[in-house]
Scaffold this active site. Structure first.
Site, PDB file in Angstrom:
ATOM      1  N   SER A   1      -8.342   4.382   3.919  1.00  0.00           N
ATOM      2  CA  SER A   1      -7.328   4.240   2.794  1.00  0.00           C
ATOM      3  C   SER A   1      -8.226   2.931   2.707  1.00  0.00           C
ATOM      4  O   SER A   1      -8.535   2.396   1.874  1.00  0.00           O
ATOM      5  CB  SER A   1      -5.859   4.733   2.367  1.00  0.00           C
ATOM      6  OG  SER A   1      -6.077   5.987   2.335  1.00  0.00           O
TER       7      SER A   1
ATOM      8  N   LYS B   1       5.173   2.118  -3.201  1.00  0.00           N
ATOM      9  CA  LYS B   1       5.441   3.346  -3.295  1.00  0.00           C
ATOM     10  C   LYS B   1       6.113   3.564  -4.754  1.00  0.00           C
ATOM     11  O   LYS B   1       6.929   2.825  -4.911  1.00  0.00           O
ATOM     12  CB  LYS B   1       6.409   4.448  -2.752  1.00  0.00           C
ATOM     13  CG  LYS B   1       6.323   5.798  -1.992  1.00  0.00           C
ATOM     14  CD  LYS B   1       4.761   6.404  -1.052  1.00  0.00           C
ATOM     15  CE  LYS B   1       4.570   7.540  -0.946  1.00  0.00           C
ATOM     16  NZ  LYS B   1       3.398   7.337   0.144  1.00  0.00           N
TER      17      LYS B   1
ATOM     18  N   ASN C   1      -4.243  20.008   4.944  1.00  0.00           N
ATOM     19  CA  ASN C   1      -5.522  18.787   5.264  1.00  0.00           C
ATOM     20  C   ASN C   1      -5.687  18.822   6.846  1.00  0.00           C
ATOM     21  O   ASN C   1      -6.362  17.915   7.522  1.00  0.00           O
ATOM     22  CB  ASN C   1      -5.535  18.308   4.008  1.00  0.00           C
ATOM     23  CG  ASN C   1      -6.328  16.670   4.550  1.00  0.00           C
ATOM     24  OD1 ASN C   1      -6.151  16.192   4.688  1.00  0.00           O
ATOM     25  ND2 ASN C   1      -7.659  16.498   4.227  1.00  0.00           N
TER      26      ASN C   1
ATOM     27  N   THR D   1      -6.355  12.083   9.031  1.00  0.00           N
ATOM     28  CA  THR D   1      -5.419  11.978   8.651  1.00  0.00           C
ATOM     29  C   THR D   1      -5.611  12.985   9.990  1.00  0.00           C
ATOM     30  O   THR D   1      -4.653  12.931  11.633  1.00  0.00           O
ATOM     31  CB  THR D   1      -4.336  12.589   8.049  1.00  0.00           C
ATOM     32  OG1 THR D   1      -4.732  11.951   6.948  1.00  0.00           O
ATOM     33  CG2 THR D   1      -2.768  12.613   8.071  1.00  0.00           C
TER      34      THR D   1
ATOM     35  N   LYS E   1       4.332   2.299   8.501  1.00  0.00           N
ATOM     36  CA  LYS E   1       3.021   2.387   9.140  1.00  0.00           C
ATOM     37  C   LYS E   1       1.936   1.662   9.333  1.00  0.00           C
ATOM     38  O   LYS E   1       1.564   1.545   9.893  1.00  0.00           O
ATOM     39  CB  LYS E   1       2.994   3.962   7.996  1.00  0.00           C
ATOM     40  CG  LYS E   1       2.020   4.624   8.320  1.00  0.00           C
ATOM     41  CD  LYS E   1       1.821   5.906   7.801  1.00  0.00           C
ATOM     42  CE  LYS E   1       2.672   6.987   7.514  1.00  0.00           C
ATOM     43  NZ  LYS E   1       2.025   8.768   6.833  1.00  0.00           N
TER      44      LYS E   1
ATOM     45  N   LYS F   1       0.924  -1.544  -0.149  1.00  0.00           N
ATOM     46  CA  LYS F   1      -0.019   0.213   0.154  1.00  0.00           C
ATOM     47  C   LYS F   1       0.831   1.698   0.207  1.00  0.00           C
ATOM     48  O   LYS F   1       1.764   1.337   0.467  1.00  0.00           O
ATOM     49  CB  LYS F   1      -0.856  -0.389   1.200  1.00  0.00           C
ATOM     50  CG  LYS F   1      -2.003   0.777   0.992  1.00  0.00           C
ATOM     51  CD  LYS F   1      -3.148   0.600   1.084  1.00  0.00           C
ATOM     52  CE  LYS F   1      -3.999   1.326   0.196  1.00  0.00           C
ATOM     53  NZ  LYS F   1      -3.725   2.551  -0.598  1.00  0.00           N
TER      54      LYS F   1
HETATM   55  P1  NAD Z   1      -1.219  20.680   2.134  1.00  0.00           P
HETATM   56  O1  NAD Z   1      -0.475  20.648   1.825  1.00  0.00           O
HETATM   57  O2  NAD Z   1      -2.616  20.768   2.945  1.00  0.00           O
HETATM   58  O3  NAD Z   1      -0.853  21.580   3.725  1.00  0.00           O
HETATM   59  C1  NAD Z   1       0.372  21.845   3.794  1.00  0.00           C
HETATM   60  C2  NAD Z   1       0.291  23.332   4.795  1.00  0.00           C
HETATM   61  O4  NAD Z   1       1.437  23.683   5.228  1.00  0.00           O
HETATM   62  C3  NAD Z   1      -0.387  24.168   4.246  1.00  0.00           C
HETATM   63  O5  NAD Z   1      -1.627  25.100   4.853  1.00  0.00           O
HETATM   64  C4  NAD Z   1       0.774  25.833   3.665  1.00  0.00           C
HETATM   65  O6  NAD Z   1       0.695  27.277   3.748  1.00  0.00           O
HETATM   66  C5  NAD Z   1       1.371  25.064   4.728  1.00  0.00           C
HETATM   67  N1  NAD Z   1       3.126  25.124   4.700  1.00  0.00           N
HETATM   68  C6  NAD Z   1       3.863  24.750   4.118  1.00  0.00           C
HETATM   69  N2  NAD Z   1       4.869  25.631   3.768  1.00  0.00           N
HETATM   70  C7  NAD Z   1       5.003  25.994   5.662  1.00  0.00           C
HETATM   71  C8  NAD Z   1       6.267  27.090   6.262  1.00  0.00           C
HETATM   72  N3  NAD Z   1       7.452  27.176   5.587  1.00  0.00           N
HETATM   73  N4  NAD Z   1       5.351  27.605   7.143  1.00  0.00           N
HETATM   74  C9  NAD Z   1       4.253  27.710   7.786  1.00  0.00           C
HETATM   75  N5  NAD Z   1       3.473  26.295   6.980  1.00  0.00           N
HETATM   76  C10 NAD Z   1       3.416  25.792   5.892  1.00  0.00           C
HETATM   77  O7  NAD Z   1      -0.375  19.011   3.140  1.00  0.00           O
HETATM   78  P2  NAD Z   1      -1.192  18.427   4.095  1.00  0.00           P
HETATM   79  O8  NAD Z   1      -1.603  17.190   3.097  1.00  0.00           O
HETATM   80  O9  NAD Z   1      -1.529  18.430   5.194  1.00  0.00           O
HETATM   81  O10 NAD Z   1       0.097  17.176   4.597  1.00  0.00           O
HETATM   82  C11 NAD Z   1       0.672  17.905   5.670  1.00  0.00           C
HETATM   83  C12 NAD Z   1       1.923  17.277   5.971  1.00  0.00           C
HETATM   84  O11 NAD Z   1       1.294  15.772   6.258  1.00  0.00           O
HETATM   85  C13 NAD Z   1       3.307  16.297   5.352  1.00  0.00           C
HETATM   86  O12 NAD Z   1       4.497  16.800   6.188  1.00  0.00           O
HETATM   87  C14 NAD Z   1       2.574  15.427   4.460  1.00  0.00           C
HETATM   88  O13 NAD Z   1       3.490  14.612   4.297  1.00  0.00           O
HETATM   89  C15 NAD Z   1       1.791  14.837   6.150  1.00  0.00           C
HETATM   90  N6  NAD Z   1       1.018  13.695   6.202  1.00  0.00           N
HETATM   91  C16 NAD Z   1      -0.515  13.845   5.454  1.00  0.00           C
HETATM   92  C17 NAD Z   1      -1.007  13.298   5.169  1.00  0.00           C
HETATM   93  C18 NAD Z   1      -2.251  13.098   4.788  1.00  0.00           C
HETATM   94  O14 NAD Z   1      -3.263  12.429   4.777  1.00  0.00           O
HETATM   95  N7  NAD Z   1      -3.207  14.360   4.298  1.00  0.00           N
HETATM   96  C19 NAD Z   1      -0.758  12.168   5.797  1.00  0.00           C
HETATM   97  C20 NAD Z   1      -0.063  11.532   7.014  1.00  0.00           C
HETATM   98  C21 NAD Z   1       1.363  12.183   6.436  1.00  0.00           C
END
Ligand code: NAD
Length: 428
Positions: free
Chosen positions: A362, A106, A221, A190, A94, A70
């Protein structure tokens, strides 16, 4: 210790560290240090102007002892095999820590998706599946969206796979759009998962959630739903969130003396997580520099934006009140900052435990696809809560029994589960 910049070397080094704590047999280590299978293929795509372009595509299947592989598919111009190997390895751990019956995979394509038209993207997605379809499937390997890919792209890939195998097979890919085989609750998964883990950590640390204040980095998100959950599920106060301002090309922290209202802020935030600061200011919010989130007087810090954000330097700004760090993002804490957390007795919920709610839902999506029966949002989120709570308890028990921190304990739980599955299947 040499600084490692190659992600796969980093993944191997983390594994070696925990393998030595677990005193794993070197032959077992040899199996787990490397992916079981790797595919590298070329994808020819007819462009809109009639020319033919050929893209490099990859899929890595790290270990499927516990179930089908996955993991997401990334469309990124700087994609490398080693990055994908590392990410596939981390997916194995994970899924194992979340105790869902899946392995680690991946994939990726070397391309900047912003340079493609919609129809070129569709042909590239279909081409990816044309090269790989024999080696994926609901019982083999189930991809999902990741950097540079979207639910719509998953819909095209699912359609191409279904045509090639001759039957509708939504369970081959997750992260599909709602109405096209997607699951309710995936958007919240998440962020809410982070909050279920925080709630369990507060129970362990005897903190009263409704007396606690949290500061968040990011407002995408993960952070949007984690901050909503902190306020509405835990009844705590959210001091601030930060974000990357796309116009000013810098980060800001947004706070409010009485605590922010994440549902309101979402109404003035774009799809990239960038907040409209003029509207925020007009509504009594305070805008400060991007690092301010780190030094607020809070009990819990939730980095949920990017990797490498809390460093040996920035960690010095953290207030004495902080008792917990919940890593919503992947890899937000550098090893130097981690040492500071250890010395200050700050409880860390490590990334691949804290943010495993996404892959858990998922998995629920593919389960619903297999049944061809769909749960309500509450059913999905209740099941997520149960999974997160059990995952957290398993890691905490390991940390207490083995007298290690939560990060090492999470690795120990995950690796032990994968080794056990390999033993039970007679691989070792
Ligand atoms: P996203 O792109 O929806 O949001 C990222 C946020 O971070 C935005 O608000 C952006 O403005 C902000 N950001 C970017 N650079 C920044 C900085 N220098 N300072 C402050 N804020 C900043 O991403 P997401 O889906 O929320 O994912 C965030 C993290 O969580 C990533 O590391 C991602 O790999 C991890 N993650 C996400 C999921 C998921 O289901 N979305 C699952 C597991 C892990």
């Amino acid at each position: 210790m040499a600084v490692i910049t190659n992600a796969f070397e980093m993944a191997q080094r983390q594994f070696d560290h925990v393998a030595s704590l677990l005193k794993l047999d070197p032959q077992v280590c040899e199996m787990l240090r490397w992916p079981m299978r790797e595919f590298h293929f070329r994808i020819p795509v007819r462009m809109d102007d009639g020319t033919l372009r050929v893209f490099d595509g990859y899929r890595v299947q790290h270990n499927d002892a516990r179930g089908p592989n996955k993991g997401g598919i990334r469309f990124h111009p700087a994609e490398t095999l080693d990055t994908i190997r590392a990410l596939a390895t981390w997916m194995t751990w994970k899924c194992a820590v979340a105790d869902i019956p899946l392995g680690g995979g991946k994939g990726g394509v070397c391309v900047d998706p912003a340079t493609l038209s919609t129809s070129e993207k569709e042909r590239l997605c279909r081409g990816f599946i044309d090269q790989l379809w024999r080696n994926i499937g609901p019982r083999q390997d189930v991809p999902a969206p990741d950097v540079g890919t979207t639910p719509q792209m998953m819909g095209w890939m699912m359609d191409e796979y279904s045509k090639l195998v001759g039957q509708y097979t939504p369970g081959v890919i997750t992260g599909k759009p709602l109405g096209g085989g997607g699951s309710l609750g995936r958007t919240e998964a998440t962020g809410y998962g982070v909050i279920f883990a925080v709630r369990e950590a507060m129970r362990h640390l005897e903190m009263a959630p409704d007396q606690c204040v949290a500061g968040f980095q990011g407002f995408g998100n993960v952070s949007q739903y984690a901050s909503i959950g902190f306020k509405e599920i835990l009844k705590g106060k959210v001091a601030c969130v930060s974000y990357w301002d796309r116009e000013d090309r810098t980060a800001y922290t947004v706070s409010h003396p009485e605590g922010i209202d994440p549902r309101y802020l979402m109404t003035i935030t774009d799809q990239y997580g960038s907040i409209d600061k003029k509207k925020a200011l007009a509504n009594g919010y305070i805008i400060e520099d991007g690092n301010a989130w780190l030094s607020k007087e809070v009990d819990v810090l939730i980095p949920a934006a990017l990797e490498g954000q809390i460093t040996g330097e920035t960690v010095q700004a953290i207030s004495k009140r902080v008792r917990m760090v919940a890593e919503g993002a992947n890899g937000p804490t550098t090893p130097e900052a981690d040492e500071v957390f250890k010395s200050r007795g700050i409880f860390v919920i490590p990334d691949f435990l804290c943010n495993c709610g996404g892959v858990t839902v998922s998995y629920f999506e593919s389960v619903q696809n297999d049944m061809n029966y769909y749960w309500t949002k509450n059913e999905v989120l209740d099941r997520l809560d149960t999974k997160m709570t059990i995952a957290f308890e398993g890691v905490l028990e390991m940390a207490i029994n083995e007298k290690v921190n939560m990060r090492d304990a999470a690795y120990m739980v995950a690796i032990a589960r994968v080794v056990k599955a390999m033993e039970l299947r007679g691989w070792l």
